[in-house]
Enzyme design. Sequence first.
Site, PDB file in Angstrom:
ATOM      1  N   ARG A  93      12.853  -8.059   4.172  1.00 50.68           N
ATOM      2  CA  ARG A  93      13.011  -6.468   4.253  1.00 50.68           C
ATOM      3  C   ARG A  93      14.250  -6.311   5.135  1.00 50.68           C
ATOM      4  O   ARG A  93      14.180  -6.812   6.332  1.00 50.68           O
ATOM      5  CB  ARG A  93      11.787  -5.773   4.481  1.00 50.68           C
ATOM      6  CG  ARG A  93      11.859  -4.418   4.580  1.00 50.68           C
ATOM      7  CD  ARG A  93      10.679  -3.544   4.487  1.00 50.68           C
ATOM      8  NE  ARG A  93       9.838  -3.881   5.603  1.00 50.68           N
ATOM      9  CZ  ARG A  93       8.640  -3.440   5.926  1.00 50.68           C
ATOM     10  NH1 ARG A  93       8.134  -2.701   5.077  1.00 50.68           N
ATOM     11  NH2 ARG A  93       7.994  -3.663   7.095  1.00 50.68           N
ATOM     12  N   ARG A 126       0.814  -9.744  13.272  1.00 48.48           N
ATOM     13  CA  ARG A 126       0.191  -8.519  12.834  1.00 48.48           C
ATOM     14  C   ARG A 126      -1.055  -9.031  11.739  1.00 48.48           C
ATOM     15  O   ARG A 126      -1.841  -8.052  11.557  1.00 48.48           O
ATOM     16  CB  ARG A 126       1.242  -7.840  11.880  1.00 48.48           C
ATOM     17  CG  ARG A 126       2.384  -7.161  12.947  1.00 48.48           C
ATOM     18  CD  ARG A 126       3.615  -6.536  12.307  1.00 48.48           C
ATOM     19  NE  ARG A 126       3.336  -5.477  11.234  1.00 48.48           N
ATOM     20  CZ  ARG A 126       4.191  -5.355  10.109  1.00 48.48           C
ATOM     21  NH1 ARG A 126       5.499  -6.026  10.079  1.00 48.48           N
ATOM     22  NH2 ARG A 126       4.152  -4.592   9.226  1.00 48.48           N
ATOM     23  N   ARG A 153      14.049  -5.369  11.061  1.00 51.34           N
ATOM     24  CA  ARG A 153      13.069  -4.769  12.223  1.00 51.34           C
ATOM     25  C   ARG A 153      12.410  -6.129  12.811  1.00 51.34           C
ATOM     26  O   ARG A 153      12.182  -7.004  12.251  1.00 51.34           O
ATOM     27  CB  ARG A 153      12.216  -3.840  11.762  1.00 51.34           C
ATOM     28  CG  ARG A 153      12.492  -2.749  10.953  1.00 51.34           C
ATOM     29  CD  ARG A 153      11.605  -1.673  10.496  1.00 51.34           C
ATOM     30  NE  ARG A 153       9.971  -2.312  10.258  1.00 51.34           N
ATOM     31  CZ  ARG A 153       9.189  -1.497  10.004  1.00 51.34           C
ATOM     32  NH1 ARG A 153       9.516  -0.403   9.292  1.00 51.34           N
ATOM     33  NH2 ARG A 153       7.920  -2.071   9.843  1.00 51.34           N
ATOM     34  N   LYS A 188       0.641  -1.162   0.127  1.00 51.94           N
ATOM     35  CA  LYS A 188       0.023  -0.038  -0.085  1.00 51.94           C
ATOM     36  C   LYS A 188       0.724   1.133   0.007  1.00 51.94           C
ATOM     37  O   LYS A 188       0.722   2.184  -0.889  1.00 51.94           O
ATOM     38  CB  LYS A 188      -0.976  -0.077   1.170  1.00 51.94           C
ATOM     39  CG  LYS A 188      -1.815  -1.300   1.351  1.00 51.94           C
ATOM     40  CD  LYS A 188      -2.870  -1.135   2.313  1.00 51.94           C
ATOM     41  CE  LYS A 188      -2.047  -1.046   3.738  1.00 51.94           C
ATOM     42  NZ  LYS A 188      -1.282  -2.240   4.074  1.00 51.94           N
ATOM     43  N   ARG A 215      -9.659   1.978  10.558  1.00 58.51           N
ATOM     44  CA  ARG A 215      -9.089   0.394  10.969  1.00 58.51           C
ATOM     45  C   ARG A 215     -10.192  -0.405  11.499  1.00 58.51           C
ATOM     46  O   ARG A 215     -10.088  -1.623  11.694  1.00 58.51           O
ATOM     47  CB  ARG A 215      -8.063   0.583  12.129  1.00 58.51           C
ATOM     48  CG  ARG A 215      -6.725   1.010  11.512  1.00 58.51           C
ATOM     49  CD  ARG A 215      -5.712   0.950  12.642  1.00 58.51           C
ATOM     50  NE  ARG A 215      -4.369   1.757  12.383  1.00 58.51           N
ATOM     51  CZ  ARG A 215      -3.692   1.025  11.860  1.00 58.51           C
ATOM     52  NH1 ARG A 215      -3.631  -0.339  11.200  1.00 58.51           N
ATOM     53  NH2 ARG A 215      -2.221   1.564  11.425  1.00 58.51           N
TER      54      ARG A 215
END
Length: 210
Positions: A123, A167, A156, A14, A89
Site C-alpha cells: 500500500r 499489529r 506508512r 473492512k 475491541r
Amino acid sequence: MNNFIFLGPPGAGKGSLAVKVAADYNIPHISTGDIFRANIKNQTELGKKVDAIIKSGGLVSDEITCELVKDRLSQDDAKNGFILDGFPRTIPQAEMFTAICPDVKVVNFEIADEIVIKRLSTRRVCKACGANFNILTLPPKVEGVCDKCEGELFQRDDDKQESILHRMDVYREQTEPLINFYKEKGDITDLDAAIETSELMGIFKDKFPM
C-alpha cells in the site's frame, strides 16, 4: 435494522467494504478513532475527558469508549442502522455494548496472514491528499505520484512488515477472542475477505438484504 459490527484483522478490507455498504444502505460507517477526534475537536464533556487521558499517556477506559459510541449512535444519521469498525475491541466492550444495543449483526472478515501482509506492505498513501494506492492491485499512473493531486506517495511506517506483524499479534491477543464471544451467542457471519471488494459486496447483499 441494519446494525453491523465489522470484525477482522488489519488489511482485511473492512474499511473498503464499509464505504460501499454505507452508501448503498444509507447508514454511517463509524470508527472509534473518528468519534474520539470529533468529541475532542468539539470539546464535549466526554471529549474533554478523552483528551486529558490521551495527553497524560493513559488508555481510554471501556466505559468511556462505550459512552462515546452510545452517544454517536443516538444521532439522526444512525436511526436506520450503522457500521461499527474497530469497536468493540475487547470482551468487556462487547458485553457493555450488547446491553446498549442487543440487535446487531456481526460480520467476521476471514483472511490468511500472508494475504494481509501482501496487501498492506504494497500500500502507498499520498502525503498531500491521503489517497490510497497499491503497487500491485491499484498502482498510480506514474510511479510514486498521486493520480488525484500529483502529491508524493509514501509507505506508512505501520505498513512495513515488522509493524504489520506486530499489529496482527495485537489483533489476535485483544480482538480475535470476540469472534468466539459472538459465535457462542450465534450472532456472527463469516465472509471470505480474500476476494475483491466488488464480489464481496454482492455476497454481503445476499446475506443481508436491504
